[in-house]
Write a protein that holds these residues in place. Structure first.
Motif, PDB file in Angstrom:
ATOM      1  N   ALA A 176       0.782  -1.157   0.007  1.00  0.00           N
ATOM      2  CA  ALA A 176       0.067   0.074   0.001  1.00  0.00           C
ATOM      3  C   ALA A 176       0.785   1.295  -0.081  1.00  0.00           C
ATOM      4  O   ALA A 176       0.629   2.337  -0.585  1.00  0.00           O
ATOM      5  N   GLU A 177       1.774   1.168   0.592  1.00  0.00           N
ATOM      6  CA  GLU A 177       2.821   2.582   0.811  1.00  0.00           C
ATOM      7  C   GLU A 177       3.486   2.570  -0.482  1.00  0.00           C
ATOM      8  O   GLU A 177       4.073   3.879  -0.756  1.00  0.00           O
ATOM      9  N   SER A 178       3.923   1.503  -1.261  1.00  0.00           N
ATOM     10  CA  SER A 178       4.499   1.646  -2.360  1.00  0.00           C
ATOM     11  C   SER A 178       3.648   2.161  -3.491  1.00  0.00           C
ATOM     12  O   SER A 178       4.069   2.559  -4.567  1.00  0.00           O
ATOM     13  N   GLY A 179       2.556   2.391  -3.276  1.00  0.00           N
ATOM     14  CA  GLY A 179       1.541   3.016  -4.203  1.00  0.00           C
ATOM     15  C   GLY A 179       0.775   1.957  -5.089  1.00  0.00           C
ATOM     16  O   GLY A 179       0.026   2.443  -6.096  1.00  0.00           O
ATOM     17  N   MET A 180       0.855   0.754  -4.760  1.00  0.00           N
ATOM     18  CA  MET A 180       0.002  -0.209  -5.432  1.00  0.00           C
ATOM     19  C   MET A 180      -1.639   0.006  -5.384  1.00  0.00           C
ATOM     20  O   MET A 180      -1.915   0.259  -4.072  1.00  0.00           O
ATOM     21  N   THR A 181      -2.197  -0.073  -6.369  1.00  0.00           N
ATOM     22  CA  THR A 181      -3.641  -0.065  -6.278  1.00  0.00           C
ATOM     23  C   THR A 181      -4.184  -1.283  -5.822  1.00  0.00           C
ATOM     24  O   THR A 181      -3.712  -2.501  -6.435  1.00  0.00           O
ATOM     25  N   MET A 182      -4.969  -1.442  -4.840  1.00  0.00           N
ATOM     26  CA  MET A 182      -5.441  -2.673  -4.188  1.00  0.00           C
ATOM     27  C   MET A 182      -6.948  -2.562  -3.846  1.00  0.00           C
ATOM     28  O   MET A 182      -7.374  -1.497  -3.508  1.00  0.00           O
ATOM     29  N   VAL A 183      -7.405  -3.854  -4.130  1.00  0.00           N
ATOM     30  CA  VAL A 183      -8.894  -3.962  -3.620  1.00  0.00           C
ATOM     31  C   VAL A 183      -8.900  -5.293  -2.764  1.00  0.00           C
ATOM     32  O   VAL A 183      -8.425  -6.324  -3.000  1.00  0.00           O
TER      33      VAL A 183
END
Length: 255
Positions: free
Chosen positions: A199-206
């Protein structure tokens, strides 16, 4: 019912319906996921959360509605829109998914489990695939387990291998379907730590999860589902200031 702020949309679901026999599991779901956004989906068992994820990358084909990703439309689509059509196989290469169960091949090592898709799907040579796989196993803290078989790994380690296996394909979106639910409580933290790093790396996540501490910490868009519907969605304020009685009742029962 969705919020993306100023983020560029990456995935859009519009009016998604899905039934299994007489069970109407998704009943007109709308969801927009923005670039770099962390979407958390929660709700009671049987509310349609896992089916929502599985329709996002077409592991389940919706009965009606539109799945839009990267300029192309998938699934049945919306009549009259005329968008370019995409292939489900290619969509799944761009939207990675981590499941409740680890689904590792038991007869090959952690390194081979991660490298396999690079070789079979991307056509990468063995040495290059193994080097890249090792890099991603290092990212999830398992560089010392390259030669271990799944039976030699804890549940948390197996799930981290499964995360590396998805990440190595460099997806634009990562889906997590209750990734800690099959783990012993003391192993949950190591998997959540990897997800926080993502999440901190900027990955788009659901993320579909029952880990509400993680949800409150990581969720930019928080979605409460019940009975195949999005009952309510919002930012972090949702946890303390839910409008809908059903959402408030859910929080009172679990928080």
């Amino acid at each position: 019912m969705s919020q993306t702020g100023d983020a560029q949309p990456v995935v859009r679901l519009r009016n998604i319906h899905k039934s299994f026999d007489s069970n109407h599991v998704l009943r007109g779901i709308d969801l927009t996921v923005g670039q770099g956004q962390h979407v958390v989906v929660f709700g009671p068992s049987g509310s349609g959360k896992s089916t929502l994820l599985r329709t996002t990358n077409l592991l389940e084909t919706p009965d009606s509605g539109s799945v839009w990703f990267d300029g192309k439309e998938y699934g049945p689509g919306i009549e009259g829109e005329g968008l370019p059509r995409g292939k489900a196989r290619l969509l799944r290469q761009e939207i990675g998914m981590v499941f409740q169960q680890f689904n590792l091949f038991p007869h090959i090592t952690a390194l081979d489990n991660v490298a396999l898709a690079l070789r079979r799907v991307r056509g990468m040579k063995r040495d290059k695939a193994e080097h890249k796989a090792a890099t991603y196993l290092d990212r999830v803290g398992l560089l010392d387990k390259l030669g271990a078989f799944p039976s030699q790994l804890s549940g948390g380690q197996q799930q981290r291998v499964a995360i590396a296996r998805s990440l190595v394909m460099e997806p634009k979106v990562m889906l997590f379907d209750e990734p800690t639910s099959a783990l012993d409580p003391e192993l949950v933290g190591e998997v959540l730590a990897v997800m926080r790093d993502l999440a901190e790396s900027g990955m788009t996540m659901v993320v579909v999860t029952h880990e509400m501490g993680f949800a409150r910490e990581a969720g930019d868009l928080n979605i409460f589902m019940d009975d195949g519907l999005v009952v309510e969605s919002g930012g972090k304020e949702l946890y303390s200031d839910a409008r809908e009685p059903r959402t408030r009742a859910f929080f009172e029962a679990i928080l």
